[in-house]
Design an enzyme around this catalytic site. Sequence first.
Site, PDB file in Angstrom:
ATOM      1  N   SER A 101       0.881  -1.171   0.000  1.00 36.59           N
ATOM      2  CA  SER A 101       0.000   0.000   0.000  1.00 36.59           C
ATOM      3  C   SER A 101       0.911   1.211   0.000  1.00 36.59           C
ATOM      4  O   SER A 101       2.111   1.065   0.089  1.00 36.59           O
ATOM      5  CB  SER A 101      -0.908  -0.012   1.210  1.00 36.59           C
ATOM      6  N   CYS A 102       0.337   2.387  -0.100  1.00 36.83           N
ATOM      7  CA  CYS A 102       1.170   3.553  -0.364  1.00 36.83           C
ATOM      8  C   CYS A 102       1.966   4.038   0.826  1.00 36.83           C
ATOM      9  O   CYS A 102       3.166   3.895   0.902  1.00 36.83           O
ATOM     10  CB  CYS A 102       0.322   4.666  -0.937  1.00 36.83           C
ATOM     11  N   ILE A 103       1.298   4.672   1.804  1.00 38.64           N
ATOM     12  CA  ILE A 103       2.082   5.201   2.908  1.00 38.64           C
ATOM     13  C   ILE A 103       1.665   4.488   4.186  1.00 38.64           C
ATOM     14  O   ILE A 103       2.083   4.761   5.232  1.00 38.64           O
ATOM     15  CB  ILE A 103       1.951   6.726   3.065  1.00 38.64           C
TER      16      ILE A 103
ATOM     17  N   PRO B 162      -3.330   7.257  -3.549  1.00 33.52           N
ATOM     18  CA  PRO B 162      -3.714   6.643  -2.271  1.00 33.52           C
ATOM     19  C   PRO B 162      -3.727   7.598  -1.081  1.00 33.52           C
ATOM     20  O   PRO B 162      -4.324   7.270  -0.057  1.00 33.52           O
ATOM     21  CB  PRO B 162      -2.640   5.572  -2.070  1.00 33.52           C
ATOM     22  N   LYS B 199       3.118   2.262   6.369  1.00 34.06           N
ATOM     23  CA  LYS B 199       4.575   2.088   6.394  1.00 34.06           C
ATOM     24  C   LYS B 199       5.082   2.543   7.765  1.00 34.06           C
ATOM     25  O   LYS B 199       4.614   3.553   8.305  1.00 34.06           O
ATOM     26  CB  LYS B 199       5.233   2.912   5.295  1.00 34.06           C
TER      27      LYS B 199
END
Lengths: 103, 411
Positions: A101-103, B162, B199
Amino acid sequence: MEKVYAGQTVSVDKEGYLTDLAQWNKDIAIEIGKEVGINELTDKHFEVLAYLQDQQRKEVALSIRGVGKSGIVDIKQLYELFPKGPLKFSSKMAGIPKPKSCI
Amino acid sequence: MKKLVILGAGTAGTMMASHLIKKLKKSDWEITIVDQYKTHYYQPGFLFLPFDTYKPEDVKKSIDEFIPKGVKLIREKIDFIDKDSDTVVLENGTKLTYDILILATGTKTAPGEVQGMLGDYWYKTIFDFYTFEGALALRDKLRDWKGGKLVIHITEMPIKCPVAPLEFAFLADTFFINKGIRDKVDITYVTPLSGAFTKEKCTTALTYLLKDKNIKIVPDFAVEHIDGENGKIVDYGGEEVPFDLLVTIPTNMGDDLMSRSGIGDDMNYVPTDKNTLQTKVKENIFALGDCTNVPASKAGSVAHFQAEILTENILLYIEGKELKPDFDGHANCFIETGHGKALLIDFNYEYEPVSGKFPFAGIGPLNLLTESRLNHWGKLAFRWVYWNMLLPARKLPFITPKMSKAGKNFD
């Protein structure tokens, strides 16, 4: 990082996902399952895991919709098999990287 | 005369036309671009329409304005691609043969994919802002809305841009503060991912944003259906989140053309080599931007970096040389955080967004992963850059297609 599952040492990333699919076996999947609260693995679970591994080898990005169209399970069944984290938990148990996924 | 055909005149297709017209010999190559629409939308601007920051005229221009001289534009719907005979068939029956085909057909929202999303409550209490119409309908709703439960919701990944749903949540917080009704608005962010920031470094650096702005988060939520009548979204596990106003990001899917042509995956995205951008469909078919299945963000900056690399690879392909696996998944995005500030993130397939300076190591002037007013002005200035630099494929100074590691804190 390394971790021992079912008496075998495997390489994992920070979140516990296997980094080398070649190290995977069914006993490892069973132990990871217990960690994420899935205590009993049926043939259906293993069918899904084999499908995910196959997709990973083909470098196909994973999606819940993709698994739902795999012919193995529909989305509702996928949620029943892997409650609260269908793609997250099934990927972990299949020994493949966490879906991106992105962040 | 050889033929190169580009499908789609959006961000990626237009940039490819601009690059290639400069590189291919006019006596050897005829370049054609096909798109059924008349309007080119500046899609990053859709985020600002609901809050009345941008007006409709700020985000739309004519497609024709950006097709470079020497490139033929055909305004027609595409029926299908026959890869075996190297032919594109248009809806009016015209057949376009090609030596090289470039796919740049993008991705679209598909609200019909979730039961209860489209229907009686669509654009009444359920909105999207990923379309021009949706963003304007939401603007009209927000002008009169007196408050209640606002739910911002992502249906499933992947989606275009996103970070936009998060930006929407942050801007909504500021919007309601400025209106003086923030205490009457309860904001909840619902995502199928395991968190707002998935992340590790971003989560450490940015979790305060949600806390400070009093935005609740419901992670690991995969919507099964929407109950518009009773105002709630329901997930496969039976969990329910109530709403008075639902701002949803519907399922995103590639163009149905891929399905009609038998070359897409189950989301209609085109299987593509993630480093060379050659499709796995046939060696003379290439793809970039949102229409591919590469595991990079679907965002304009990604298309921009891909366009530079794909141009090189098209030239290598024409010369019969090996393609370069140079696309590294590089993305570079401003993230609006409200109150006139923004963040900047820079990352690729291998490295997650980290803190540091950009574009000059140690100097900046832009800060990565840190809020600043300059980043916000950077985001607003980007609209000019988009129309005047990106689409005509003018080189952006100091920004390289491959991610630079200089000046970043990887520790």
